[in-house]
Design a protein around this motif. Sequence first.
Motif, PDB file in Angstrom:
ATOM      1  N   LEU A 143      17.036  13.695  -5.933  1.00 31.22           N
ATOM      2  CA  LEU A 143      16.134  12.563  -5.731  1.00 31.22           C
ATOM      3  C   LEU A 143      16.641  11.585  -4.679  1.00 31.22           C
ATOM      4  N   PHE A 144      17.931  11.262  -4.708  1.00 27.67           N
ATOM      5  CA  PHE A 144      18.455  10.272  -3.777  1.00 27.67           C
ATOM      6  C   PHE A 144      18.398  10.759  -2.338  1.00 27.67           C
ATOM      7  N   LEU A 145      18.827  11.989  -2.086  1.00 29.45           N
ATOM      8  CA  LEU A 145      18.840  12.515  -0.719  1.00 29.45           C
ATOM      9  C   LEU A 145      17.420  12.627  -0.167  1.00 29.45           C
ATOM     10  N   ASN A 146      16.494  13.103  -0.994  1.00 31.56           N
ATOM     11  CA  ASN A 146      15.115  13.221  -0.526  1.00 31.56           C
ATOM     12  C   ASN A 146      14.484  11.851  -0.299  1.00 31.56           C
ATOM     13  N   THR A 147      14.914  10.860  -1.062  1.00 27.23           N
ATOM     14  CA  THR A 147      14.447   9.493  -0.823  1.00 27.23           C
ATOM     15  C   THR A 147      14.958   8.987   0.517  1.00 27.23           C
ATOM     16  N   GLN A 148      16.214   9.309   0.823  1.00 27.16           N
ATOM     17  CA  GLN A 148      16.755   8.935   2.130  1.00 27.16           C
ATOM     18  C   GLN A 148      15.961   9.580   3.259  1.00 27.16           C
ATOM     19  N   ALA A 149      15.560  10.839   3.056  1.00 21.31           N
ATOM     20  CA  ALA A 149      14.791  11.540   4.085  1.00 21.31           C
ATOM     21  C   ALA A 149      13.444  10.860   4.315  1.00 21.31           C
ATOM     22  N   PHE A 167      12.961   3.090  -1.867  1.00 16.22           N
ATOM     23  CA  PHE A 167      14.096   3.070  -2.791  1.00 16.22           C
ATOM     24  C   PHE A 167      13.765   2.335  -4.088  1.00 16.22           C
ATOM     25  N   ILE A 168      12.825   1.417  -4.044  1.00 14.77           N
ATOM     26  CA  ILE A 168      12.335   0.826  -5.296  1.00 14.77           C
ATOM     27  C   ILE A 168      11.606   1.895  -6.102  1.00 14.77           C
ATOM     28  N   VAL A 169      10.834   2.723  -5.416  1.00 15.83           N
ATOM     29  CA  VAL A 169      10.147   3.831  -6.096  1.00 15.83           C
ATOM     30  C   VAL A 169      11.174   4.763  -6.735  1.00 15.83           C
ATOM     31  N   ALA A 170      12.236   5.101  -5.984  1.00 17.06           N
ATOM     32  CA  ALA A 170      13.277   5.979  -6.534  1.00 17.06           C
ATOM     33  C   ALA A 170      13.928   5.345  -7.757  1.00 17.06           C
ATOM     34  N   ALA A 171      14.208   4.043  -7.673  1.00 11.02           N
ATOM     35  CA  ALA A 171      14.829   3.350  -8.808  1.00 11.02           C
ATOM     36  C   ALA A 171      13.927   3.401 -10.033  1.00 11.02           C
ATOM     37  N   LEU A 172      12.637   3.254  -9.829  1.00 13.56           N
ATOM     38  CA  LEU A 172      11.694   3.297 -10.949  1.00 13.56           C
ATOM     39  C   LEU A 172      11.629   4.693 -11.567  1.00 13.56           C
ATOM     40  N   TYR A 173      11.746   5.722 -10.739  1.00 19.89           N
ATOM     41  CA  TYR A 173      11.732   7.080 -11.291  1.00 19.89           C
ATOM     42  C   TYR A 173      13.025   7.381 -12.052  1.00 19.89           C
ATOM     43  N   TYR A 174      14.155   6.886 -11.554  1.00 17.60           N
ATOM     44  CA  TYR A 174      15.394   7.003 -12.327  1.00 17.60           C
ATOM     45  C   TYR A 174      15.258   6.276 -13.661  1.00 17.60           C
ATOM     46  N   LEU A 175      14.662   5.082 -13.607  1.00 22.27           N
ATOM     47  CA  LEU A 175      14.455   4.305 -14.821  1.00 22.27           C
ATOM     48  C   LEU A 175      13.550   5.049 -15.801  1.00 22.27           C
ATOM     49  N   LEU A 176      12.533   5.716 -15.281  1.00 22.32           N
ATOM     50  CA  LEU A 176      11.634   6.499 -16.129  1.00 22.32           C
ATOM     51  C   LEU A 176      12.392   7.628 -16.825  1.00 22.32           C
ATOM     52  N   LEU A 177      13.233   8.332 -16.073  1.00 18.72           N
ATOM     53  CA  LEU A 177      14.003   9.438 -16.660  1.00 18.72           C
ATOM     54  C   LEU A 177      14.914   8.957 -17.778  1.00 18.72           C
ATOM     55  N   THR A 178      15.654   7.875 -17.527  1.00 20.24           N
ATOM     56  CA  THR A 178      16.593   7.393 -18.535  1.00 20.24           C
ATOM     57  C   THR A 178      15.867   6.810 -19.747  1.00 20.24           C
ATOM     58  N   ALA A 231       0.836  -1.204   0.000  1.00 22.34           N
ATOM     59  CA  ALA A 231       0.000   0.000   0.000  1.00 22.34           C
ATOM     60  C   ALA A 231       0.876   1.262   0.000  1.00 22.34           C
ATOM     61  N   PHE A 232       1.913   1.249   0.834  1.00 21.18           N
ATOM     62  CA  PHE A 232       2.827   2.390   0.884  1.00 21.18           C
ATOM     63  C   PHE A 232       3.576   2.532  -0.438  1.00 21.18           C
ATOM     64  N   PHE A 233       3.991   1.401  -1.001  1.00 22.72           N
ATOM     65  CA  PHE A 233       4.730   1.421  -2.257  1.00 22.72           C
ATOM     66  C   PHE A 233       3.908   2.060  -3.367  1.00 22.72           C
ATOM     67  N   TRP A 234       2.685   1.602  -3.561  1.00 23.91           N
ATOM     68  CA  TRP A 234       1.861   2.116  -4.653  1.00 23.91           C
ATOM     69  C   TRP A 234       1.462   3.572  -4.415  1.00 23.91           C
ATOM     70  N   ASP A 235       1.247   3.920  -3.169  1.00 21.28           N
ATOM     71  CA  ASP A 235       0.904   5.305  -2.878  1.00 21.28           C
ATOM     72  C   ASP A 235       2.090   6.226  -3.162  1.00 21.28           C
ATOM     73  N   SER A 236       3.311   5.787  -2.804  1.00 23.91           N
ATOM     74  CA  SER A 236       4.506   6.593  -3.051  1.00 23.91           C
ATOM     75  C   SER A 236       4.819   6.679  -4.536  1.00 23.91           C
ATOM     76  N   LEU A 237       4.519   5.596  -5.255  1.00 29.41           N
ATOM     77  CA  LEU A 237       4.801   5.572  -6.684  1.00 29.41           C
ATOM     78  C   LEU A 237       3.832   6.444  -7.470  1.00 29.41           C
ATOM     79  N   LEU A 238       2.565   6.342  -7.144  1.00 27.64           N
ATOM     80  CA  LEU A 238       1.535   7.043  -7.913  1.00 27.64           C
ATOM     81  C   LEU A 238       1.214   8.427  -7.359  1.00 27.64           C
ATOM     82  N   HIS A 239       1.483   8.635  -6.069  1.00 24.04           N
ATOM     83  CA  HIS A 239       1.223   9.932  -5.457  1.00 24.04           C
ATOM     84  C   HIS A 239       2.444  10.360  -4.634  1.00 24.04           C
TER      85      HIS A 239
END
Length: 273
Positions: A187-193, A205-216, A6-14
Amino acid sequence: MSFDSAFFWDSLLHPSAAFLEGLWQTVYISVVAQVLAVIIGLGIALMRRSKRRWVAGAAGGYIWVIRGTPLLVQLVLVYNGLAAAGLYTFADATLFGLVVPGVIQAALFTLAVNESAYMAEIIRAGIDSVGKGQLEASLAVGMTPRSAMRWIILPQALRFIVPPLGNNFNAMMKTTSILSVIGVEELFLNTQAVSSTTFHTFEIFIVAALYYLLLTTLWSFVQAWIESRLNASAGAPRPPTVIQRLFGGGRGAPPPAQAALPQGTAATPAEIR
Protein backbone atom coordinates in the motif's frame (compact mmCIF):
# COMPACT_ATOMS: atom_id res chain seq x y z
CA MET A 1 -1.25 24.85 -2.70
CA SER A 2 -4.89 24.13 -1.85
CA PHE A 3 -6.40 20.84 -0.78
CA ASP A 4 -8.04 19.11 -3.77
CA SER A 5 -11.19 17.71 -2.15
CA ALA A 6 -12.49 16.29 -5.43
CA PHE A 7 -9.34 14.22 -5.92
CA PHE A 8 -9.39 13.15 -2.27
CA TRP A 9 -12.96 11.86 -2.31
CA ASP A 10 -12.52 10.19 -5.67
CA SER A 11 -9.36 8.40 -4.47
CA LEU A 12 -11.04 7.41 -1.22
CA LEU A 13 -14.28 6.10 -2.68
CA HIS A 14 -12.98 4.92 -6.06
CA PRO A 15 -9.35 3.84 -5.50
CA SER A 16 -7.29 2.91 -8.52
CA ALA A 17 -6.46 -0.68 -9.40
CA ALA A 18 -2.83 -0.12 -8.35
CA PHE A 19 -3.96 1.24 -4.98
CA LEU A 20 -6.22 -1.78 -4.38
CA GLU A 21 -3.44 -4.12 -5.44
CA GLY A 22 -1.18 -2.53 -2.84
CA LEU A 23 -3.92 -2.92 -0.23
CA TRP A 24 -4.27 -6.61 -1.08
CA GLN A 25 -0.51 -7.12 -0.89
CA THR A 26 -0.47 -5.53 2.55
CA VAL A 27 -3.24 -7.79 3.84
CA TYR A 28 -2.00 -11.12 2.52
CA ILE A 29 1.65 -10.49 3.40
CA SER A 30 0.57 -9.61 6.96
CA VAL A 31 -1.59 -12.72 7.31
CA VAL A 32 0.94 -15.18 5.88
CA ALA A 33 3.87 -13.66 7.81
CA GLN A 34 1.91 -13.74 11.07
CA VAL A 35 0.89 -17.38 10.60
CA LEU A 36 4.50 -18.34 9.91
CA ALA A 37 5.64 -16.29 12.90
CA VAL A 38 3.25 -18.12 15.23
CA ILE A 39 4.47 -21.51 14.00
CA ILE A 40 8.14 -20.57 14.36
CA GLY A 41 7.49 -18.78 17.64
CA LEU A 42 5.79 -21.85 19.11
CA GLY A 43 8.86 -23.93 18.31
CA ILE A 44 11.19 -21.33 19.84
CA ALA A 45 8.98 -21.02 22.94
CA LEU A 46 9.09 -24.79 23.50
CA MET A 47 12.86 -24.73 23.04
CA ARG A 48 13.11 -21.98 25.66
CA ARG A 49 11.32 -24.26 28.11
CA SER A 50 13.61 -27.19 27.39
CA LYS A 51 15.58 -28.72 30.26
CA ARG A 52 18.60 -29.00 27.99
CA ARG A 53 20.69 -25.91 28.50
CA TRP A 54 22.07 -25.74 24.98
CA VAL A 55 18.58 -25.92 23.48
CA ALA A 56 17.19 -23.22 25.78
CA GLY A 57 20.36 -21.16 25.23
CA ALA A 58 20.07 -21.37 21.45
CA ALA A 59 16.44 -20.21 21.62
CA GLY A 60 17.41 -17.38 23.97
CA GLY A 61 20.19 -16.30 21.64
CA TYR A 62 17.81 -16.28 18.69
CA ILE A 63 15.36 -14.05 20.55
CA TRP A 64 18.17 -11.77 21.73
CA VAL A 65 19.58 -11.22 18.24
CA ILE A 66 16.25 -10.78 16.45
CA ARG A 67 14.72 -8.48 19.05
CA GLY A 68 17.94 -6.52 19.41
CA THR A 69 18.30 -5.50 15.76
CA PRO A 70 15.97 -3.26 13.69
CA LEU A 71 13.58 -4.92 11.28
CA LEU A 72 14.68 -2.56 8.50
CA VAL A 73 18.28 -3.69 8.88
CA GLN A 74 17.21 -7.33 8.86
CA LEU A 75 15.15 -6.77 5.72
CA VAL A 76 18.02 -5.19 3.79
CA LEU A 77 20.45 -7.86 4.99
CA VAL A 78 18.15 -10.69 3.89
CA TYR A 79 17.23 -9.31 0.47
CA ASN A 80 20.24 -7.25 -0.57
CA GLY A 81 22.99 -8.46 1.76
CA LEU A 82 22.72 -12.17 1.04
CA ALA A 83 22.73 -11.53 -2.71
CA ALA A 84 25.67 -9.12 -2.49
CA ALA A 85 27.67 -11.67 -0.50
CA GLY A 86 26.87 -14.36 -3.05
CA LEU A 87 25.18 -16.52 -0.42
CA TYR A 88 21.59 -16.60 -1.64
CA THR A 89 19.40 -14.77 -4.13
CA PHE A 90 15.63 -14.79 -3.84
CA ALA A 91 14.38 -15.85 -7.26
CA ASP A 92 10.77 -16.11 -8.38
CA ALA A 93 9.22 -19.44 -7.43
CA THR A 94 6.02 -21.27 -8.33
CA LEU A 95 3.88 -22.56 -5.47
CA PHE A 96 0.61 -24.39 -6.15
CA GLY A 97 0.49 -22.85 -9.59
CA LEU A 98 1.08 -19.32 -8.30
CA VAL A 99 4.23 -17.35 -9.03
CA VAL A 100 5.72 -15.88 -5.83
CA PRO A 101 8.21 -13.11 -6.64
CA GLY A 102 11.56 -13.26 -4.91
CA VAL A 103 11.00 -9.92 -3.23
CA ILE A 104 7.78 -11.24 -1.66
CA GLN A 105 9.61 -14.34 -0.42
CA ALA A 106 12.24 -12.14 1.23
CA ALA A 107 9.55 -9.96 2.79
CA LEU A 108 7.62 -12.93 4.19
CA PHE A 109 10.77 -14.59 5.51
CA THR A 110 12.06 -11.46 7.24
CA LEU A 111 8.72 -10.46 8.76
CA ALA A 112 8.07 -14.02 9.97
CA VAL A 113 11.51 -14.39 11.55
CA ASN A 114 11.35 -10.97 13.19
CA GLU A 115 7.85 -11.47 14.55
CA SER A 116 8.59 -15.03 15.71
CA ALA A 117 11.00 -13.73 18.36
CA TYR A 118 8.20 -11.69 19.93
CA MET A 119 5.67 -14.48 19.49
CA ALA A 120 8.02 -16.91 21.25
CA GLU A 121 8.01 -14.80 24.39
CA ILE A 122 4.25 -14.26 24.21
CA ILE A 123 3.57 -17.98 23.80
CA ARG A 124 6.04 -18.89 26.54
CA ALA A 125 4.36 -16.46 28.93
CA GLY A 126 0.96 -17.83 27.96
CA ILE A 127 2.07 -21.41 28.66
CA ASP A 128 3.60 -20.38 31.99
CA SER A 129 0.31 -18.73 32.97
CA VAL A 130 -1.39 -22.14 33.03
CA GLY A 131 -1.04 -23.74 36.46
CA LYS A 132 1.65 -26.42 36.77
CA GLY A 133 -0.95 -28.68 38.29
CA GLN A 134 -2.58 -29.02 34.86
CA LEU A 135 0.52 -30.66 33.42
CA GLU A 136 1.06 -32.81 36.49
CA ALA A 137 -2.54 -34.03 36.38
CA SER A 138 -2.25 -34.80 32.66
CA LEU A 139 0.90 -36.86 33.21
CA ALA A 140 -0.74 -38.62 36.16
CA VAL A 141 -3.54 -39.98 33.95
CA GLY A 142 -1.05 -41.39 31.46
CA MET A 143 -0.67 -38.61 28.90
CA THR A 144 2.75 -37.95 27.39
CA PRO A 145 4.28 -34.47 27.82
CA ARG A 146 3.71 -33.80 24.12
CA SER A 147 0.03 -34.78 24.16
CA ALA A 148 -0.52 -32.90 27.42
CA MET A 149 0.95 -29.77 25.86
CA ARG A 150 -1.16 -30.16 22.72
CA TRP A 151 -4.52 -31.04 24.27
CA ILE A 152 -4.43 -29.54 27.76
CA ILE A 153 -1.90 -26.71 28.15
CA LEU A 154 -1.99 -24.89 24.80
CA PRO A 155 -5.82 -24.68 24.59
CA GLN A 156 -5.88 -23.02 28.02
CA ALA A 157 -2.94 -20.79 27.18
CA LEU A 158 -4.73 -19.44 24.10
CA ARG A 159 -6.82 -17.12 26.25
CA PHE A 160 -3.63 -15.42 27.43
CA ILE A 161 -1.84 -15.53 24.07
CA VAL A 162 -4.54 -14.07 21.80
CA PRO A 163 -4.64 -10.46 23.15
CA PRO A 164 -0.93 -9.67 22.65
CA LEU A 165 -0.90 -11.75 19.45
CA GLY A 166 -3.73 -9.63 18.09
CA ASN A 167 -1.91 -6.44 19.05
CA ASN A 168 1.19 -7.65 17.24
CA PHE A 169 -0.80 -8.49 14.12
CA ASN A 170 -2.22 -4.98 14.18
CA ALA A 171 1.35 -3.69 14.25
CA MET A 172 2.33 -6.12 11.48
CA MET A 173 -0.15 -4.58 9.04
CA LYS A 174 1.37 -1.15 9.62
CA THR A 175 4.95 -2.45 9.61
CA THR A 176 4.52 -3.76 6.05
CA SER A 177 5.00 -0.17 4.91
CA ILE A 178 8.78 -0.55 5.30
CA LEU A 179 8.77 -3.27 2.65
CA SER A 180 8.76 -0.47 0.11
CA VAL A 181 12.54 -0.13 0.58
CA ILE A 182 13.08 -3.44 -1.24
CA GLY A 183 10.43 -2.75 -3.88
CA VAL A 184 7.43 -4.68 -2.55
CA GLU A 185 4.37 -3.08 -4.14
CA GLU A 186 2.31 -2.84 -0.98
CA LEU A 187 0.00 0.00 0.00
CA PHE A 188 2.69 2.52 0.91
CA LEU A 189 4.82 2.07 -2.22
CA ASN A 190 1.80 2.20 -4.52
CA THR A 191 0.63 5.34 -2.73
CA GLN A 192 4.02 6.89 -3.42
CA ALA A 193 3.62 5.98 -7.09
CA VAL A 194 0.22 7.69 -7.25
CA SER A 195 1.68 10.71 -5.47
CA SER A 196 4.56 11.05 -7.93
CA THR A 197 2.26 10.91 -10.97
CA THR A 198 -0.57 13.13 -9.69
CA PHE A 199 1.38 15.51 -7.40
CA HIS A 200 -1.45 15.22 -4.86
CA THR A 201 0.83 14.05 -2.08
CA PHE A 202 -1.17 15.33 0.88
CA GLU A 203 -4.49 14.02 -0.38
CA ILE A 204 -3.36 10.54 -1.41
CA PHE A 205 -1.42 9.88 1.79
CA ILE A 206 -4.44 10.85 3.87
CA VAL A 207 -6.36 8.27 1.84
CA ALA A 208 -3.64 5.69 2.56
CA ALA A 209 -3.75 6.53 6.27
CA LEU A 210 -7.52 6.04 6.30
CA TYR A 211 -7.21 2.65 4.63
CA TYR A 212 -4.59 1.57 7.17
CA LEU A 213 -6.96 2.79 9.87
CA LEU A 214 -9.77 0.75 8.31
CA LEU A 215 -7.65 -2.41 8.33
CA THR A 216 -6.61 -2.05 11.96
CA THR A 217 -10.15 -1.16 13.06
CA LEU A 218 -11.66 -4.18 11.33
CA TRP A 219 -9.08 -6.38 12.99
CA SER A 220 -9.99 -4.87 16.38
CA PHE A 221 -13.53 -6.18 15.92
CA VAL A 222 -12.25 -9.63 14.96
CA GLN A 223 -9.85 -9.70 17.90
CA ALA A 224 -12.58 -8.62 20.33
CA TRP A 225 -14.86 -11.40 19.06
CA ILE A 226 -12.15 -14.04 19.43
CA GLU A 227 -11.26 -12.90 22.95
CA SER A 228 -14.93 -12.86 23.98
CA ARG A 229 -15.41 -16.42 22.76
CA LEU A 230 -12.30 -17.66 24.56
CA ASN A 231 -13.18 -15.88 27.80
CA ALA A 232 -16.78 -17.11 27.69
CA SER A 233 -15.66 -20.72 27.22
CA ALA A 234 -13.34 -20.37 30.23
CA GLY A 235 -15.87 -18.53 32.39
CA ALA A 236 -13.56 -15.52 32.58
CA PRO A 237 -14.60 -11.82 32.70
CA ARG A 238 -15.46 -10.17 29.42
CA PRO A 239 -12.56 -8.40 27.72
CA PRO A 240 -12.74 -4.70 26.85
CA THR A 241 -15.17 -3.76 24.08
CA VAL A 242 -13.96 -2.45 20.74
CA ILE A 243 -14.95 1.10 21.76
CA GLN A 244 -12.89 0.80 24.94
CA ARG A 245 -9.94 -0.52 22.94
CA LEU A 246 -10.07 2.28 20.41
CA PHE A 247 -11.00 5.27 22.57
CA GLY A 248 -10.47 4.17 26.18
CA GLY A 249 -13.01 4.82 28.91
CA GLY A 250 -15.18 2.38 30.77
CA ARG A 251 -13.85 0.08 33.40
CA GLY A 252 -14.01 -3.19 31.41
CA ALA A 253 -11.92 -6.16 32.42
CA PRO A 254 -8.30 -5.90 31.24
CA PRO A 255 -7.16 -8.43 28.67
CA PRO A 256 -6.15 -11.63 30.50
CA ALA A 257 -2.69 -11.62 28.95
CA GLN A 258 -1.90 -8.24 30.46
CA ALA A 259 -2.34 -9.67 33.94
CA ALA A 260 -0.78 -13.02 33.15
CA LEU A 261 2.40 -11.99 31.40
CA PRO A 262 5.45 -11.89 33.68
CA GLN A 263 6.79 -8.47 34.55
CA GLY A 264 9.04 -7.21 31.80
CA THR A 265 7.42 -9.34 29.08
CA ALA A 266 6.40 -7.24 26.09
CA ALA A 267 2.67 -7.22 25.50
CA THR A 268 2.01 -4.33 23.15
CA PRO A 269 3.59 -3.18 19.89
CA ALA A 270 4.76 0.04 21.54
CA GLU A 271 6.62 -1.92 24.21
CA ILE A 272 8.13 -4.62 22.02
CA ARG A 273 9.19 -2.54 19.05
